[in-house]
Motif scaffolding. Sequence first.
Motif, PDB file in Angstrom:
ATOM      1  N   LYS A  30     -10.590 -18.117  -8.043  1.00  0.00           N
ATOM      2  CA  LYS A  30     -11.994 -18.235  -8.467  1.00  0.00           C
ATOM      3  C   LYS A  30     -12.595 -19.548  -7.989  1.00  0.00           C
ATOM      4  O   LYS A  30     -13.741 -19.597  -7.537  1.00  0.00           O
ATOM      5  N   ALA A  31     -11.830 -20.635  -8.082  1.00  0.00           N
ATOM      6  CA  ALA A  31     -12.323 -21.942  -7.634  1.00  0.00           C
ATOM      7  C   ALA A  31     -12.588 -21.930  -6.130  1.00  0.00           C
ATOM      8  O   ALA A  31     -13.599 -22.468  -5.662  1.00  0.00           O
ATOM      9  N   LEU A  32     -11.707 -21.295  -5.365  1.00  0.00           N
ATOM     10  CA  LEU A  32     -11.895 -21.197  -3.924  1.00  0.00           C
ATOM     11  C   LEU A  32     -13.121 -20.352  -3.595  1.00  0.00           C
ATOM     12  O   LEU A  32     -13.947 -20.739  -2.762  1.00  0.00           O
ATOM     13  N   ALA A  33     -13.259 -19.224  -4.282  1.00  0.00           N
ATOM     14  CA  ALA A  33     -14.418 -18.359  -4.052  1.00  0.00           C
ATOM     15  C   ALA A  33     -15.716 -19.084  -4.421  1.00  0.00           C
ATOM     16  O   ALA A  33     -16.728 -18.953  -3.725  1.00  0.00           O
ATOM     17  N   ASP A  61      -1.982 -27.348  -4.980  1.00  0.00           N
ATOM     18  CA  ASP A  61      -1.171 -28.379  -4.330  1.00  0.00           C
ATOM     19  C   ASP A  61      -1.059 -28.150  -2.820  1.00  0.00           C
ATOM     20  O   ASP A  61      -0.528 -28.999  -2.108  1.00  0.00           O
ATOM     21  N   ASP A  62      -1.540 -27.000  -2.333  1.00  0.00           N
ATOM     22  CA  ASP A  62      -1.458 -26.739  -0.899  1.00  0.00           C
ATOM     23  C   ASP A  62      -2.729 -26.153  -0.286  1.00  0.00           C
ATOM     24  O   ASP A  62      -2.725 -25.760   0.879  1.00  0.00           O
ATOM     25  N   VAL A  63      -3.822 -26.118  -1.027  1.00  0.00           N
ATOM     26  CA  VAL A  63      -5.105 -25.650  -0.482  1.00  0.00           C
ATOM     27  C   VAL A  63      -6.175 -26.686  -0.804  1.00  0.00           C
ATOM     28  O   VAL A  63      -6.397 -27.031  -1.962  1.00  0.00           O
ATOM     29  N   LEU A  64      -6.826 -27.177   0.263  1.00  0.00           N
ATOM     30  CA  LEU A  64      -7.871 -28.188   0.142  1.00  0.00           C
ATOM     31  C   LEU A  64      -9.159 -27.666   0.759  1.00  0.00           C
ATOM     32  O   LEU A  64      -9.124 -26.970   1.778  1.00  0.00           O
ATOM     33  N   VAL A  65     -10.293 -28.008   0.149  1.00  0.00           N
ATOM     34  CA  VAL A  65     -11.590 -27.643   0.700  1.00  0.00           C
ATOM     35  C   VAL A  65     -12.386 -28.925   0.900  1.00  0.00           C
ATOM     36  O   VAL A  65     -12.575 -29.708  -0.038  1.00  0.00           O
ATOM     37  N   SER A  75      -8.321 -25.827   4.300  1.00  0.00           N
ATOM     38  CA  SER A  75      -7.038 -26.086   4.937  1.00  0.00           C
ATOM     39  C   SER A  75      -5.906 -25.786   3.972  1.00  0.00           C
ATOM     40  O   SER A  75      -5.948 -26.189   2.811  1.00  0.00           O
ATOM     41  N   ARG A  76      -4.915 -25.070   4.462  1.00  0.00           N
ATOM     42  CA  ARG A  76      -3.674 -24.884   3.714  1.00  0.00           C
ATOM     43  C   ARG A  76      -2.686 -25.865   4.315  1.00  0.00           C
ATOM     44  O   ARG A  76      -2.453 -25.865   5.517  1.00  0.00           O
ATOM     45  N   THR A  77      -2.143 -26.728   3.488  1.00  0.00           N
ATOM     46  CA  THR A  77      -1.259 -27.775   3.983  1.00  0.00           C
ATOM     47  C   THR A  77       0.065 -27.207   4.478  1.00  0.00           C
ATOM     48  O   THR A  77       0.443 -26.088   4.128  1.00  0.00           O
ATOM     49  N   ILE A  78       0.735 -27.992   5.283  1.00  0.00           N
ATOM     50  CA  ILE A  78       2.077 -27.654   5.751  1.00  0.00           C
ATOM     51  C   ILE A  78       3.019 -28.313   4.748  1.00  0.00           C
ATOM     52  O   ILE A  78       3.161 -29.527   4.723  1.00  0.00           O
ATOM     53  N   GLY A  79       3.586 -27.523   3.890  1.00  0.00           N
ATOM     54  CA  GLY A  79       4.353 -28.054   2.766  1.00  0.00           C
ATOM     55  C   GLY A  79       3.438 -28.188   1.555  1.00  0.00           C
ATOM     56  O   GLY A  79       2.231 -28.022   1.644  1.00  0.00           O
ATOM     57  N   ARG A 115       4.200 -42.653  -5.641  1.00  0.00           N
ATOM     58  CA  ARG A 115       3.989 -41.518  -4.744  1.00  0.00           C
ATOM     59  C   ARG A 115       4.702 -40.301  -5.312  1.00  0.00           C
ATOM     60  O   ARG A 115       5.893 -40.353  -5.603  1.00  0.00           O
ATOM     61  N   THR A 116       3.958 -39.212  -5.450  1.00  0.00           N
ATOM     62  CA  THR A 116       4.513 -38.005  -6.056  1.00  0.00           C
ATOM     63  C   THR A 116       4.787 -36.901  -5.048  1.00  0.00           C
ATOM     64  O   THR A 116       5.448 -35.931  -5.373  1.00  0.00           O
ATOM     65  N   GLY A 117       4.252 -37.021  -3.856  1.00  0.00           N
ATOM     66  CA  GLY A 117       4.473 -35.978  -2.863  1.00  0.00           C
ATOM     67  C   GLY A 117       3.912 -36.347  -1.513  1.00  0.00           C
ATOM     68  O   GLY A 117       3.075 -37.247  -1.402  1.00  0.00           O
ATOM     69  N   THR A 118       4.393 -35.642  -0.509  1.00  0.00           N
ATOM     70  CA  THR A 118       3.854 -35.772   0.843  1.00  0.00           C
ATOM     71  C   THR A 118       3.818 -34.385   1.469  1.00  0.00           C
ATOM     72  O   THR A 118       4.599 -33.501   1.103  1.00  0.00           O
ATOM     73  N   CYS A 119       2.902 -34.217   2.386  1.00  0.00           N
ATOM     74  CA  CYS A 119       2.783 -32.982   3.139  1.00  0.00           C
ATOM     75  C   CYS A 119       1.966 -33.298   4.381  1.00  0.00           C
ATOM     76  O   CYS A 119       1.613 -34.454   4.616  1.00  0.00           O
ATOM     77  N   ALA A 120       1.671 -32.284   5.161  1.00  0.00           N
ATOM     78  CA  ALA A 120       0.854 -32.472   6.360  1.00  0.00           C
ATOM     79  C   ALA A 120      -0.345 -31.535   6.303  1.00  0.00           C
ATOM     80  O   ALA A 120      -0.262 -30.446   5.722  1.00  0.00           O
ATOM     81  N   MET A 121      -1.444 -31.968   6.890  1.00  0.00           N
ATOM     82  CA  MET A 121      -2.631 -31.127   6.955  1.00  0.00           C
ATOM     83  C   MET A 121      -2.348 -29.922   7.832  1.00  0.00           C
ATOM     84  O   MET A 121      -1.666 -30.029   8.846  1.00  0.00           O
ATOM     85  N   GLY A 122      -2.909 -28.785   7.445  1.00  0.00           N
ATOM     86  CA  GLY A 122      -2.896 -27.613   8.303  1.00  0.00           C
ATOM     87  C   GLY A 122      -4.201 -27.582   9.088  1.00  0.00           C
ATOM     88  O   GLY A 122      -5.016 -28.503   8.992  1.00  0.00           O
ATOM     89  N   GLY A 123      -4.417 -26.540   9.849  1.00  0.00           N
ATOM     90  CA  GLY A 123      -5.688 -26.365  10.545  1.00  0.00           C
ATOM     91  C   GLY A 123      -6.797 -26.070   9.542  1.00  0.00           C
ATOM     92  O   GLY A 123      -6.547 -25.902   8.346  1.00  0.00           O
TER      93      GLY A 123
END
Length: 137
Positions: A30-33, A61-65, A75-79, A115-123
């Motif tokens: 719902k938040a994404l929509a 934790d893996d979807v950013l707008v 973007s959906r993160t890598i990790g 630091r609680t986590g690390t990941c990489a940006m997706g496309g």
Amino acid sequence: MRAKLLMLPVMMLAGQAGAQMPSLTPDQEKALAKEIGERVATDKVNCIRQSPLLKLTVISDDVLVYRAGGKRFVSRTIGTCHGLMKGGKPIIGIDKPRICAGDMIVVEDLASGIRTGTCAMGGFATYDRPEKADKPD
């Protein structure tokens, strides 16, 4: 019909990320929509320009707008960036003119500074208002 349109961004993200990625909860969907609204997918890009006007909304934790004017970049993160949904601060190289797929994100707890986590940006999937998406460049 409207429910199918609202699920389109979620399905597109799932297709980009592969089956191993966690799915979104109904509240996150719902938040994404809500973030995307009536916008339509127009493009996929590897980088977006850093700007003081660029605003971030954490969906999971893996979807950013990212919002820039009327456009949305999803973007959906890598990790998984553990801690984002709990209010952690995503730290991405602020000295760079662009945010690109593959850029590292460090999540820092605001209260403790740990630091609680690390990941990489997706496309980035680009969403624009329908009237702008129909206009030729």
